[in-house]
Design a protein around this motif. Structure first.
Motif, PDB file in Angstrom:
ATOM      1  N   LEU A 123     -12.310 -24.260 -17.878  1.00 63.72           N
ATOM      2  CA  LEU A 123     -12.835 -23.013 -17.338  1.00 63.72           C
ATOM      3  C   LEU A 123     -11.678 -22.168 -16.840  1.00 63.72           C
ATOM      4  CD1 LEU A 123     -15.225 -21.235 -16.235  1.00 63.72           C
ATOM      5  CD2 LEU A 123     -15.020 -22.559 -14.118  1.00 63.72           C
ATOM      6  N   ASP A 124     -11.679 -20.888 -17.200  1.00 70.51           N
ATOM      7  CA  ASP A 124     -10.637 -19.980 -16.731  1.00 70.51           C
ATOM      8  C   ASP A 124     -11.145 -19.131 -15.575  1.00 70.51           C
ATOM      9  OD1 ASP A 124      -8.036 -18.382 -17.132  1.00 70.51           O
ATOM     10  OD2 ASP A 124      -9.583 -16.834 -17.337  1.00 70.51           O
ATOM     11  N   THR A 125     -12.251 -18.422 -15.785  1.00 69.85           N
ATOM     12  CA  THR A 125     -12.733 -17.461 -14.792  1.00 69.85           C
ATOM     13  C   THR A 125     -14.254 -17.421 -14.774  1.00 69.85           C
ATOM     14  OG1 THR A 125     -10.808 -16.042 -15.208  1.00 69.85           O
ATOM     15  CG2 THR A 125     -12.652 -15.041 -14.048  1.00 69.85           C
ATOM     16  N   ALA A 126     -14.809 -17.320 -13.584  1.00 71.31           N
ATOM     17  CA  ALA A 126     -16.213 -16.940 -13.398  1.00 71.31           C
ATOM     18  C   ALA A 126     -16.198 -15.746 -12.458  1.00 71.31           C
ATOM     19  CB  ALA A 126     -17.021 -18.085 -12.804  1.00 71.31           C
ATOM     20  N   ARG A 127     -16.914 -14.686 -12.812  1.00 76.80           N
ATOM     21  CA  ARG A 127     -16.827 -13.481 -11.989  1.00 76.80           C
ATOM     22  C   ARG A 127     -18.194 -12.827 -11.859  1.00 76.80           C
ATOM     23  NH1 ARG A 127     -13.884  -9.286 -16.270  1.00 76.80           N
ATOM     24  NH2 ARG A 127     -15.752  -8.038 -16.646  1.00 76.80           N
ATOM     25  N   LEU A 128     -18.362 -12.088 -10.764  1.00 79.02           N
ATOM     26  CA  LEU A 128     -19.582 -11.329 -10.505  1.00 79.02           C
ATOM     27  C   LEU A 128     -19.201  -9.868 -10.308  1.00 79.02           C
ATOM     28  CD1 LEU A 128     -22.654 -11.318  -9.887  1.00 79.02           C
ATOM     29  CD2 LEU A 128     -22.038 -11.601  -7.469  1.00 79.02           C
ATOM     30  N   LEU A 171     -22.983   9.588  -6.349  1.00 79.94           N
ATOM     31  CA  LEU A 171     -22.396   8.453  -5.649  1.00 79.94           C
ATOM     32  C   LEU A 171     -22.041   7.359  -6.659  1.00 79.94           C
ATOM     33  CD1 LEU A 171     -24.765   8.219  -2.552  1.00 79.94           C
ATOM     34  CD2 LEU A 171     -22.520   9.317  -2.696  1.00 79.94           C
ATOM     35  N   ILE A 172     -20.857   6.815  -6.538  1.00 74.85           N
ATOM     36  CA  ILE A 172     -20.393   5.784  -7.465  1.00 74.85           C
ATOM     37  C   ILE A 172     -19.716   4.666  -6.676  1.00 74.85           C
ATOM     38  CG2 ILE A 172     -20.124   7.253  -9.503  1.00 74.85           C
ATOM     39  CD1 ILE A 172     -17.241   7.724  -8.751  1.00 74.85           C
ATOM     40  N   GLY A 173     -19.660   3.505  -7.273  1.00 75.77           N
ATOM     41  CA  GLY A 173     -18.997   2.380  -6.628  1.00 75.77           C
ATOM     42  C   GLY A 173     -18.872   1.217  -7.588  1.00 75.77           C
ATOM     43  N   SER A 174     -17.946   0.313  -7.269  1.00 66.47           N
ATOM     44  CA  SER A 174     -17.736  -0.846  -8.121  1.00 66.47           C
ATOM     45  C   SER A 174     -17.068  -1.952  -7.315  1.00 66.47           C
ATOM     46  CB  SER A 174     -16.850  -0.482  -9.324  1.00 66.47           C
ATOM     47  OG  SER A 174     -16.628  -1.601 -10.160  1.00 66.47           O
ATOM     48  N   ALA A 175     -17.443  -3.198  -7.603  1.00 64.05           N
ATOM     49  CA  ALA A 175     -16.828  -4.351  -6.953  1.00 64.05           C
ATOM     50  C   ALA A 175     -16.861  -5.538  -7.906  1.00 64.05           C
ATOM     51  CB  ALA A 175     -17.537  -4.699  -5.644  1.00 64.05           C
ATOM     52  N   GLU A 176     -15.875  -6.398  -7.746  1.00 61.85           N
ATOM     53  CA  GLU A 176     -15.826  -7.618  -8.560  1.00 61.85           C
ATOM     54  C   GLU A 176     -15.206  -8.737  -7.735  1.00 61.85           C
ATOM     55  OE1 GLU A 176     -14.499  -7.448 -12.710  1.00 61.85           O
ATOM     56  OE2 GLU A 176     -13.077  -9.035 -12.221  1.00 61.85           O
ATOM     57  N   TYR A 177     -15.847  -9.895  -7.772  1.00 61.03           N
ATOM     58  CA  TYR A 177     -15.320 -11.093  -7.110  1.00 61.03           C
ATOM     59  C   TYR A 177     -15.117 -12.166  -8.170  1.00 61.03           C
ATOM     60  CZ  TYR A 177     -14.178 -13.798  -2.970  1.00 61.03           C
ATOM     61  OH  TYR A 177     -13.481 -14.492  -2.004  1.00 61.03           O
ATOM     62  N   ARG A 178     -13.987 -12.861  -8.072  1.00 61.84           N
ATOM     63  CA  ARG A 178     -13.628 -13.836  -9.106  1.00 61.84           C
ATOM     64  C   ARG A 178     -13.388 -15.230  -8.534  1.00 61.84           C
ATOM     65  NH1 ARG A 178      -9.631 -11.368 -13.764  1.00 61.84           N
ATOM     66  NH2 ARG A 178     -10.914  -9.562 -14.305  1.00 61.84           N
ATOM     67  N   TYR A 179     -13.718 -16.201  -9.358  1.00 56.07           N
ATOM     68  CA  TYR A 179     -13.317 -17.594  -9.125  1.00 56.07           C
ATOM     69  C   TYR A 179     -12.489 -18.009 -10.326  1.00 56.07           C
ATOM     70  CZ  TYR A 179     -13.479 -22.672  -9.043  1.00 56.07           C
ATOM     71  OH  TYR A 179     -13.132 -23.996  -9.068  1.00 56.07           O
ATOM     72  N   ASN A 180     -11.264 -18.461 -10.073  1.00 56.01           N
ATOM     73  CA  ASN A 180     -10.383 -18.940 -11.131  1.00 56.01           C
ATOM     74  C   ASN A 180     -10.164 -20.434 -10.966  1.00 56.01           C
ATOM     75  OD1 ASN A 180     -10.126 -16.363 -12.067  1.00 56.01           O
ATOM     76  ND2 ASN A 180      -7.991 -16.088 -11.487  1.00 56.01           N
ATOM     77  N   ASN A 181     -10.161 -21.118 -12.082  1.00 56.25           N
ATOM     78  CA  ASN A 181      -9.903 -22.556 -12.082  1.00 56.25           C
ATOM     79  C   ASN A 181      -8.746 -22.852 -13.023  1.00 56.25           C
ATOM     80  OD1 ASN A 181     -10.910 -25.415 -11.435  1.00 56.25           O
ATOM     81  ND2 ASN A 181     -10.769 -25.428 -13.667  1.00 56.25           N
ATOM     82  N   TYR A 182      -7.806 -23.671 -12.559  1.00 56.07           N
ATOM     83  CA  TYR A 182      -6.638 -23.984 -13.369  1.00 56.07           C
ATOM     84  C   TYR A 182      -6.545 -25.499 -13.545  1.00 56.07           C
ATOM     85  CZ  TYR A 182      -5.579 -19.256 -11.888  1.00 56.07           C
ATOM     86  OH  TYR A 182      -5.657 -17.915 -11.630  1.00 56.07           O
ATOM     87  N   PRO A 183      -6.640 -25.985 -14.779  1.00 57.94           N
ATOM     88  CA  PRO A 183      -6.503 -27.422 -15.009  1.00 57.94           C
ATOM     89  C   PRO A 183      -5.088 -27.891 -14.690  1.00 57.94           C
ATOM     90  CG  PRO A 183      -6.602 -26.221 -17.084  1.00 57.94           C
ATOM     91  CD  PRO A 183      -6.885 -25.230 -16.013  1.00 57.94           C
ATOM     92  N   GLN A 216      -8.896 -20.927  -7.081  1.00 57.10           N
ATOM     93  CA  GLN A 216      -8.821 -19.837  -6.116  1.00 57.10           C
ATOM     94  C   GLN A 216      -9.999 -18.892  -6.327  1.00 57.10           C
ATOM     95  OE1 GLN A 216      -5.718 -17.046  -8.724  1.00 57.10           O
ATOM     96  NE2 GLN A 216      -5.218 -17.587  -6.648  1.00 57.10           N
ATOM     97  N   HIS A 217     -10.306 -18.143  -5.292  1.00 58.54           N
ATOM     98  CA  HIS A 217     -11.315 -17.087  -5.409  1.00 58.54           C
ATOM     99  C   HIS A 217     -10.812 -15.891  -4.610  1.00 58.54           C
ATOM    100  CE1 HIS A 217     -12.846 -17.873  -1.297  1.00 58.54           C
ATOM    101  NE2 HIS A 217     -12.620 -19.154  -1.590  1.00 58.54           N
ATOM    102  N   PHE A 218     -11.120 -14.672  -5.102  1.00 58.99           N
ATOM    103  CA  PHE A 218     -10.607 -13.479  -4.431  1.00 58.99           C
ATOM    104  C   PHE A 218     -11.395 -12.251  -4.865  1.00 58.99           C
ATOM    105  CE2 PHE A 218      -7.795 -14.515  -8.048  1.00 58.99           C
ATOM    106  CZ  PHE A 218      -8.103 -13.463  -8.900  1.00 58.99           C
ATOM    107  N   LEU A 219     -11.265 -11.206  -4.065  1.00 57.39           N
ATOM    108  CA  LEU A 219     -11.814  -9.909  -4.407  1.00 57.39           C
ATOM    109  C   LEU A 219     -10.877  -9.230  -5.390  1.00 57.39           C
ATOM    110  CD1 LEU A 219     -14.017  -7.730  -3.811  1.00 57.39           C
ATOM    111  CD2 LEU A 219     -12.468  -6.843  -2.047  1.00 57.39           C
ATOM    112  N   HIS A 220     -11.365  -8.991  -6.589  1.00 63.01           N
ATOM    113  CA  HIS A 220     -10.565  -8.326  -7.618  1.00 63.01           C
ATOM    114  C   HIS A 220     -10.444  -6.838  -7.315  1.00 63.01           C
ATOM    115  CE1 HIS A 220     -10.168  -6.210 -11.551  1.00 63.01           C
ATOM    116  NE2 HIS A 220      -9.360  -7.217 -11.852  1.00 63.01           N
TER     117      HIS A 220
END
Length: 400
Positions: free
Chosen positions: A58-63, A72-84, A92-96
């Protein structure tokens, strides 16, 4: 017509109106969209003897959350990265990114929050999954905290951004280099366990970015642009210095191909003392940049050159379509310390099928933390790593 007939006609008309089914109203599209992606990678590194057959995981799971009601406009993305284990064996997980804004009557926009810097080739200076050397030096697909204004689309466009803070470490991770737990490559504090132990404690502040682009030729297919960047470097000891960068770029068709060209010149002025170094290097000949959990040194003065050529293959092959072949070349020409150039070349193919997207990349390069065992390669380059190495990346991603 008699009064009785008139009443009968009126009654019949009412009956028809009552019995006739009303036309179903078209559903109104919601301004709020929620989506995401899950991506898997197979990776092979020619220099990694412990994984001669490469590794898969698994490389990335994101929402993703996006909002657009026209004003009015807006955008957000949160990521979970997994490294074998072949890539460090951590997570790691972070706000993109995350911003809100407005679209004005003339179609110009204003964003406030963690947003992408508009600099050089935009939105990307590459076709492949691993971007260009500009990404690893902090000049491609970079997000910082501040305000971004973009003029209305047209033959001439301009963008201006001011970012009091950098991309930030808004998340957590499974290793110790907390300052590097982020998506964007920023100047960060070094780490003694996962980094180089230099003791450098720099950070980016008050960055001003401007970009202008002209769309010319038939159907305005050719884009020519210039960009500039300036900002503070705080070294944690009460001394502020500056960093500056400028870029020129071109993007457009050349016959059936698409060409992307960019040249970037940058300089980081630092105020490191004699102890803030490693391996006997001049402590002001490099800065520490970090993202994805690890910091590494980058030459404090250099030029970046990018040349990408791609071709979109028409038609379909079974359920697959959107085929594009490309070759992305970039080089970091270091102008300090006698450091050797860093090189990255990616030859690849991308395509899709429904909600699935695929990349097949063959990478070749040297003096590059993602393309060789030389983790410090974007600054000093030890002689034992002075050769080209290879990396293969095969990715499948499901986007919803």
């Amino acid at each position: 017509m008699t009064a009785r007939n008139t009443k009968r006609a009126a009654a019949l008309a009412v009956a028809i109106l009552v019995c006739t089914p009303a036309r179903a109203e078209e559903p109104v599209a919601s301004p709020l969209k929620i989506g995401g992606a899950v991506r898997f990678n197979y990776v092979y590194k020619s220099w990694q003897d412990d994984y001669k057959s490469g590794f898969f995981g698994l490389d990335t799971a994101r929402l993703n959350v996006d909002y657009d009601d026209g004003t009015l406009i807006g955008s957000a993305e949160y990521r979970y990265n997994n490294y074998p284990k072949g890539q460090g064996g951590y997570w790691q997980h972070f706000l993109h990114h995350g911003w809100v804004g407005m679209r004005f009557a003339d179609k110009s926009t204003l964003h406030v929050g963690l947003d992408k810097q508009v600099f050089g080739l935009f939105p990307f200076a590459s076709n492949n999954f691993y971007s260009s050397i500009a990404f690893y030096a902090g000049f491609e697909d970079k997000y910082d905290l501040g305000l971004t204004y973009a003029s209305k689309p047209g033959p001439f466009e301009w963008q201006l951004g001011f970012y009091p803070r950098d991309g930030g470490s808004y998340g957590g991770g499974g290793n110790t280099a907390g300052a590097s737990n982020r998506y964007s490559y920023n100047i960060v504090a070094d780490d003694s366990e996962q980094g180089f132990g230099t003791g450098q404690d720099d950070s980016e502040r008050n960055t001003l970015v401007g970009r202008m682009a002209w769309h010319v030729g038939p159907d305005a297919q050719h884009e020519i642009g210039i960009s500039g960047l300036t900002g503070e470097i705080r070294n944690g000891a009460g001394v502020d210095t500056r960093r500056n960068a400028a870029a020129v770029h071109y993007a457009g068709p050349v016959g059936p191909f698409k060409l992307m060209l960019e040249a970037v010149r940058y300089r980081y002025r630092t105020a490191h003392d004699a102890s803030q170094t490693y391996g006997g290097l001049d402590p002001n000949s490099f800065v520490m940049l970090g993202a994805f959990g690890y910091p590494y040194p980058v030459a404090s003065k250099g030029n970046i050159y990018i040349a990408n050529l791609s071709y979109a293959i028409p038609g379909k092959l079974g359920p697959f379509s959107g085929f594009k072949v490309y070759n992305d070349y970039s080089v970091l020409d270091k102008k300090i310390g006698g450091y050797k150039d860093s090189v990255q070349n990616v030859t690849g193919l991308s395509f899709s099928s429904g909600k699935w997207s695929f990349y097949l990349d063959f990478m070749r390069g040297k003096h590059h933390p993602y393309l060789s065992p030389d983790a410090g390669g974007l600054a000093a380059t030890p002689a034992n790593h002075d050769r080209f190495t290879r990396r293969i990346n095969l990715q499948a991603g499901y986007y919803f």
